[in-house]
Write a protein that holds these residues in place. Structure first.
Motif, mmCIF file in Angstrom:
data_model
loop_
_atom_site.group_PDB
_atom_site.id
_atom_site.type_symbol
_atom_site.label_atom_id
_atom_site.label_comp_id
_atom_site.label_asym_id
_atom_site.label_seq_id
_atom_site.Cartn_x
_atom_site.Cartn_y
_atom_site.Cartn_z
ATOM 1 N N TYR A 379 -5.642 4.422 0.873
ATOM 2 C CA TYR A 379 -6.485 4.123 2.026
ATOM 3 C C TYR A 379 -7.931 3.811 1.615
ATOM 4 N N ARG A 380 -8.425 4.485 0.563
ATOM 5 C CA ARG A 380 -9.788 4.163 0.104
ATOM 6 C C ARG A 380 -9.861 2.704 -0.364
ATOM 7 N N ALA A 381 -8.854 2.264 -1.113
ATOM 8 C CA ALA A 381 -8.856 0.882 -1.578
ATOM 9 C C ALA A 381 -8.743 -0.098 -0.412
ATOM 10 N N MET A 382 -7.913 0.250 0.596
ATOM 11 C CA MET A 382 -7.748 -0.633 1.750
ATOM 12 C C MET A 382 -9.046 -0.780 2.528
ATOM 13 N N TRP A 383 -9.737 0.341 2.821
ATOM 14 C CA TRP A 383 -10.958 0.278 3.600
ATOM 15 C C TRP A 383 -12.088 -0.376 2.806
ATOM 16 N N ALA A 384 -12.078 -0.205 1.517
ATOM 17 C CA ALA A 384 -13.091 -0.875 0.698
ATOM 18 C C ALA A 384 -12.946 -2.388 0.797
ATOM 19 N N SER A 385 -11.710 -2.879 0.802
ATOM 20 C CA SER A 385 -11.470 -4.316 0.932
ATOM 21 C C SER A 385 -11.886 -4.815 2.313
ATOM 22 N N ILE A 386 -11.597 -4.006 3.358
ATOM 23 C CA ILE A 386 -11.959 -4.416 4.723
ATOM 24 C C ILE A 386 -13.472 -4.531 4.865
ATOM 25 N N VAL A 387 -14.191 -3.540 4.331
ATOM 26 C CA VAL A 387 -15.648 -3.541 4.460
ATOM 27 C C VAL A 387 -16.263 -4.680 3.655
ATOM 28 N N TRP A 392 -7.884 -7.304 5.134
ATOM 29 C CA TRP A 392 -6.937 -6.712 4.165
ATOM 30 C C TRP A 392 -5.530 -7.099 4.597
ATOM 31 N N GLU A 393 -4.675 -7.312 3.614
ATOM 32 C CA GLU A 393 -3.282 -7.686 3.900
ATOM 33 C C GLU A 393 -2.389 -7.046 2.858
ATOM 34 N N GLY A 394 -1.274 -6.485 3.311
ATOM 35 C CA GLY A 394 -0.353 -5.873 2.364
ATOM 36 C C GLY A 394 0.781 -5.156 3.058
ATOM 37 N N GLU A 395 1.631 -4.539 2.239
ATOM 38 C CA GLU A 395 2.799 -3.818 2.745
ATOM 39 C C GLU A 395 2.465 -2.337 2.868
ATOM 40 N N VAL A 396 2.780 -1.766 4.011
ATOM 41 C CA VAL A 396 2.557 -0.344 4.228
ATOM 42 C C VAL A 396 3.792 0.260 4.877
ATOM 43 N N TRP A 397 3.861 1.592 4.793
ATOM 44 C CA TRP A 397 4.922 2.326 5.484
ATOM 45 C C TRP A 397 4.299 3.045 6.665
ATOM 46 N N ASN A 398 4.795 2.775 7.872
ATOM 47 C CA ASN A 398 4.292 3.423 9.076
ATOM 48 C C ASN A 398 5.416 4.216 9.749
ATOM 49 N N ARG A 399 5.020 4.931 10.809
ATOM 50 C CA ARG A 399 5.956 5.821 11.494
ATOM 51 C C ARG A 399 6.119 5.367 12.942
ATOM 52 N N ARG A 400 7.373 5.295 13.391
ATOM 53 C CA ARG A 400 7.640 4.984 14.785
ATOM 54 C C ARG A 400 7.483 6.262 15.609
ATOM 55 N N LYS A 401 7.539 6.091 16.912
ATOM 56 C CA LYS A 401 7.457 7.231 17.816
ATOM 57 C C LYS A 401 8.603 8.207 17.575
ATOM 58 N N TRP A 409 4.571 -5.398 7.285
ATOM 59 C CA TRP A 409 3.541 -6.230 6.641
ATOM 60 C C TRP A 409 2.349 -6.260 7.581
ATOM 61 N N LEU A 410 1.206 -5.746 7.092
ATOM 62 C CA LEU A 410 0.035 -5.497 7.945
ATOM 63 C C LEU A 410 -1.117 -6.391 7.520
ATOM 64 N N THR A 411 -1.747 -6.997 8.530
ATOM 65 C CA THR A 411 -2.951 -7.783 8.298
ATOM 66 C C THR A 411 -4.055 -7.213 9.192
ATOM 67 N N ILE A 412 -5.201 -6.854 8.580
ATOM 68 C CA ILE A 412 -6.337 -6.294 9.326
ATOM 69 C C ILE A 412 -7.531 -7.225 9.147
ATOM 70 N N SER A 413 -8.113 -7.620 10.269
ATOM 71 C CA SER A 413 -9.322 -8.461 10.242
ATOM 72 C C SER A 413 -10.432 -7.757 11.028
ATOM 73 N N THR A 414 -11.672 -8.001 10.640
ATOM 74 C CA THR A 414 -12.819 -7.374 11.318
ATOM 75 C C THR A 414 -13.487 -8.354 12.265
ATOM 76 N N VAL A 415 -14.056 -7.807 13.340
ATOM 77 C CA VAL A 415 -14.869 -8.584 14.287
ATOM 78 C C VAL A 415 -16.280 -7.992 14.268
ATOM 79 N N ARG A 416 -17.264 -8.817 14.012
ATOM 80 C CA ARG A 416 -18.644 -8.344 13.928
ATOM 81 C C ARG A 416 -19.452 -8.832 15.130
#
Length: 884
Positions: A379-387, A392-401, A409-416
């Motif tokens: 997560y530190r590496a992911m947030w460093a890339s976002i900032v 940031w784009e990559g493969e992650v493991w998430n949890r369903r309800k 496959w997750l893509t995160i973009s920032t809005v300023r």
């Protein structure tokens, strides 16, 4: 008697027959009984009419053209037509009576028979229906007619022939040719008309079967023809188009565009395509038009043929697919979070993928989806890339309800904001569970055998490379075991590939159960397996002992019966073993050595284990060298035939067995034992068999030209490789035809074990060849296991007693019993019986006493070159019988 009178009679009959053919010209194409009978009656009536106005030389002698009519009735009408016509003519001639009655009846029969013979020759392509063949036929026929006149009393016969010969031979052969050409022309014309009617009906059916509109539009845009099936939904529209103009049925701009398209089509030689919209009774429709210039009579307006297809549904479907594609592209789960990673909005796809409703997710932080599978560093590496980069784009493991962990496959973009600070995060993600499963499946297919789930060759070589590297580092030896199931092909051939696959799966289970979990069991393909053993110790002798111990266990396990439903199958194995870790050999070399060792185990009698020996490689190289020499020998024509005589007790030499020899450039003349085995292993036996069969056929053809040897038969041994080849029957018949050999002089020798591979197929192929006159003999009879029921079905001509039984005569009672039983069996089945390997006079005498009258062996002659064999056969021909 004058030629003019006879010609006049012939012309009258020709006219009557032409009238018959013109009015009933379909009787030969539609051979109904009524049509045939009508034709026969008409031909017979023509003959009677001819005999009513005859040319006479003597009272009771009638000369007319009935032979012309009857021969053509046989040629064009066949047996029924000719029979009816001949019967009518014969009846009337009997009624007329007189001295010429018998010759007249014979001439009627002669004309019918020769006409039918001509018909048969024509159907077999031996004669044509041109003027000269018909004239020649007429000449032969009427020479026969003149010959029949010799049945008259002398000297009337000679006087009649003298007066009738010139008129008959001048008028009637020409009349025969004329009538034949006339009937043939009318019948061919009938066939052409029938073909045209069929073609028109077929074209009409095709056009009416097309669901689209087929239009003919002239260069001015007028509908000249409209073709449409009555069941078509365009039928009502089609009815109102005929005779109208494009401007009458569609708006002016569209009409102008279509007129321009018609002109473009008329200038082109290729089909043109256009889409247009037209108002129909059911509303506006989109059509696709395909147009091609139409040939029209000179002076008329040019036109195009136009196929109009309603593509409205297709256009709508394409539009719906585009909309669906766009919607699919946006089916990603999406969420919008504020600067503190608190969720403020989600789409429907988010709910479908994660299971959280919008009410449950909004207000929560993104940690709601965390799976716990990623550590703080991730997560530190992911947030460093976002900032730093804004994304940031990559493969992650998430949890369903539901608590299920899934990959995405997750893509995160920032809005300023205007100040450049991060105000929101936009995340889009896709569930890649299926993709991961597909990747695993691809990995499974790439590295594992789909049938047994064992590692395949690629994975085995990778593991072998790693094991060899580990052995070099640790000094521990390993072993590679190459395993091949014995006689597995018989399981596939006799019980099918599905049964063979089941047996392979059971064999794979047995192999896996007999080795350690750390060892590798792999399947290379077919019935070949490999076992790799690691960490067998540093001492080569100890390692070999352990490998041998495992190999013996594997042999014992694989030698047990396989139970597949009600089947109990048996397939032992041959194992080749090579140790690795002692030298720097690469993996492919180890595989070759293990394969060589397995091959040696096969040669030793199967169900055996052999370790690699350096001398083994030398032997393999010798075999490879011999294989190459065989290939060169086949190209150079070094393989020749020798002939061992076959004798019959009272007739002497009746044939020979063709035995192949190799005139080796360095080693001299070689017998089959020196090269047949390697030819089979190298896959060259089929080519060698064809060479032997070709030379045998050519020799038979040469013998056919010599009266001394024309009756000799030639026996050729046939291998399983050739018998079950796809085009075997065609190749044999082609060789016979090309050489000109008599098929009845060729005898193919088959072994019982060869037939067991696929008995029904063997029987079918033998029957095909049997129809052409080729004979068959069972070689080495009594050494196989074929059942008596199959022996009854086989189209055999001869049984050959194996020399193993002949060799024991006269002292071996078991051999004598088998010989007696074979002779009795052959007699019961109506087959010849021949004994091979006869070397002693006492053996010949005992065989003869038990009903065997044909012999082959050194007592009568060794295999000889053709010239020596012919000399020997000539010597035997001077004797009345075999000595003794």
């Amino acid at each position: 008697m004058t030629t003019y009178a006879l010609a006049e009679n012939a012309v009258i009959l020709l006219a009557l027959c032409w009238l018959l053919a013109f009015n009933t010209r379909d009787w030969n194409q539609h051979p109904k009984l009524s049509a045939k009978c009508l034709a026969g009656l008409w031909f017979g009536s023509a003959c009677i009419f001819g005999m009513m106005i005859p040319t006479a030389i003597h009272t009771g002698l009638v000369f007319d053209a009935r032979t012309v009519v009857l021969s053509m009735a046989g040629l064009f009408g066949g047996p029924l037509v000719a029979g009816i016509a001949g019967a009518m003519a014969a009846g009337y001639r009997l009624w007329l009576g007189g001295i010429g009655t018998i010759p007249g009846l014979v001439n009627i029969l002669l004309a019918v028979v020769l006409g039918l013979a001509y018909r048969r020759a024509y159907r077999h392509g031996l004669l044509g229906l041109g003027f000269w063949p018909l004239l020649g036929f007429g000449l032969v026929l009427h020479l026969g007619v003149l010959a029949v006149l010799m049945l008259l009393p002398q000297p009337l016969a000679w006087e009649t022939v003298r007066q009738a010969a010139v008129p008959v031979l001048l008028a009637l052969p020409l009349a025969t040719a004329a009538l034949g050409l006339l009937l043939n022309d009318l019948l061919e014309r009938s066939q052409t008309e029938q073909a045209l009617r069929f073609s028109e009906a077929r074209l009409r059916a095709i056009t009416h079967a097309i669901p689209d509109l087929l239009l003919v539009i002239d260069e001015d845009g007028r509908y000249e023809d409209v073709i449409c099936s009555k069941q078509s939904r365009h039928h009502d529209d089609a009815a109102r188009l005929l005779g109208r103009h494009l401007h009458d049925v569609m708006p002016a701009p569209e009409a102008h565009r279509l007129l321009a398209f018609i002109q473009q089509t008329l200038r082109s030689d290729t089909p043109q395509l256009i889409e247009y919209t037209k108002q129909t009774l059911s509303g506006p429709k989109v059509f696709e038009g395909r147009a091609l210039p139409l040939e029209t009579p000179a002076g008329s307006k040019r036109a195009v043929v136009w196929l109009s297809r309603d593509i409205t549904e297709r256009i709508n479907s394409e539009l719906e697919r585009r909309i669906a594609a766009i919607a699919f592209e946006s089916q990603q789960g999406m969420l919008i979070a504020d600067a503190e990673s608190r969720i403020i909005r989600v789409n429907r796809a988010f709910t479908l993928i994660s299971g959280f409703d919008a009410e449950e997710a909004v207000g929560q932080t993104t940690r709601l989806l965390a799976s716990g599978k990623h550590g703080p560093e991730f997560y530190r590496a992911m947030w460093a890339s976002i900032v730093n980069t804004g994304a940031w784009e990559g493969e992650v493991w998430n949890r369903r309800k539901s608590g299920e962990i899934y990959p995405e496959w997750l893509t995160i973009s920032t809005v300023r904001n205007a100040q450049g600070d991060i105000s929101h995060y936009v995340a889009a993600f896709t569930d890649i569970t299926d993709r991961k499963a597909a990747e695993e499946h691809i990995h499974q297919l790439a590295f594992y055998d789909p049938l047994t789930d064992l590692p395949n060759r690629r994975l085995l070589l990778d593991r072998l490379q790693q094991a060899m590297a580990a052995s070099c580092r640790s000094g521990q030896l390993g072993a590679l075991m190459f395993i091949d199931l014995d006689n597995f092909k018989n399981v596939n051939d006799l019980h099918g590939h599905q049964t063979g696959d089941q047996l392979l799966c059971l064999a794979a289970e047995r192999l896996s159960q007999e080795v350690r979990a750390s060892d590798t069991v792999a399947r290379l393909g077919g019935d070949e397996f490999v076992v790799m053993l690691e960490r067998l110790g540093a001492d080569p002798e100890h390692a070999a002992t352990q490998a041998e111990h495992v190999g013996v266990k594997l042999l014992a396990s694989l030698d047990k019966p396989y139970r597949l439903g009600e089947l109990s199958l048996h397939s032992s194995a041959s194992i080749g073993v090579v140790l690795f870790g002692e030298d720097d050999s690469h993996s492919e070399e180890l595989m070759k050595r293990a394969d060589m060792s397995m091959y040696e185990a096969k040669l030793s009698g199967k169900n055996a284990l052999r370790f690699f020996d350096p001398h083994m490689q030398q032997a393999v190289q010798e075999r490879l060298r011999l294989e190459e020499q065989i290939r060169e020998g086949l190209k150079a024509g070094e393989f020749v035939l020798h002939f061992q005589p076959q004798l019959e007790q009272t007739r002497g030499v009746v044939g020979a067995e063709a035995l192949v020899r190799w005139r080796h450039p360095q080693r001299g003349l070689l017998t089959p034992g020196a090269f047949i085995g390697q030819a089979e292993r190298a896959g060259l036996i089929q080519e060698l068999d064809i060479v032997v069969l070709k030379q045998a056929c050519e020799q038979l053809a040469r013998w056919a030209g010599s009266p001394r040897f024309a009756d000799l038969t030639l026996a050729v041994n046939l291998s399983a490789h050739l018998l079950y080849q796809e085009h075997f029957v065609d190749r044999v018949l082609e060789l016979l035809e090309h050489s000109g050999a008599n098929p009845a002089r060729l005898k193919l020798e088959l072994t019982e074990t060869l037939l067991l591979d696929n008995m029904p197929e063997a029987i079918a192929r033998m029957n095909q060849l049997k129809e052409h006159g080729i004979r068959f003999s069972i070689d080495d009879f009594g050494t196989g296991y074929s059942s008596m029921s199959y022996l009854q079905q086989l189209p055999l001509d001869q049984l050959k007693i194996d020399q193993a039984f002949v060799r024991g005569l006269p002292d071996d009672t078991s051999s004598l019993t088998i010989v007696r039983a074979t002779c009795a069996l052959a007699a019961g089945l109506g087959l010849e019986v021949i004994a091979e390997g006869v070397e002693l006079e006492s053996q010949r005498a005992l065989l003869l006493a038990n009903g065997c009258h044909r012999f082959q062996g050194y007592l009568f002659g060794k295999p000889l070159p053709v010239d020596e064999f012919e000399h020997l056969a000539s010597e035997y021909a001077t004797r009345e019988a075999v000595p003794g």
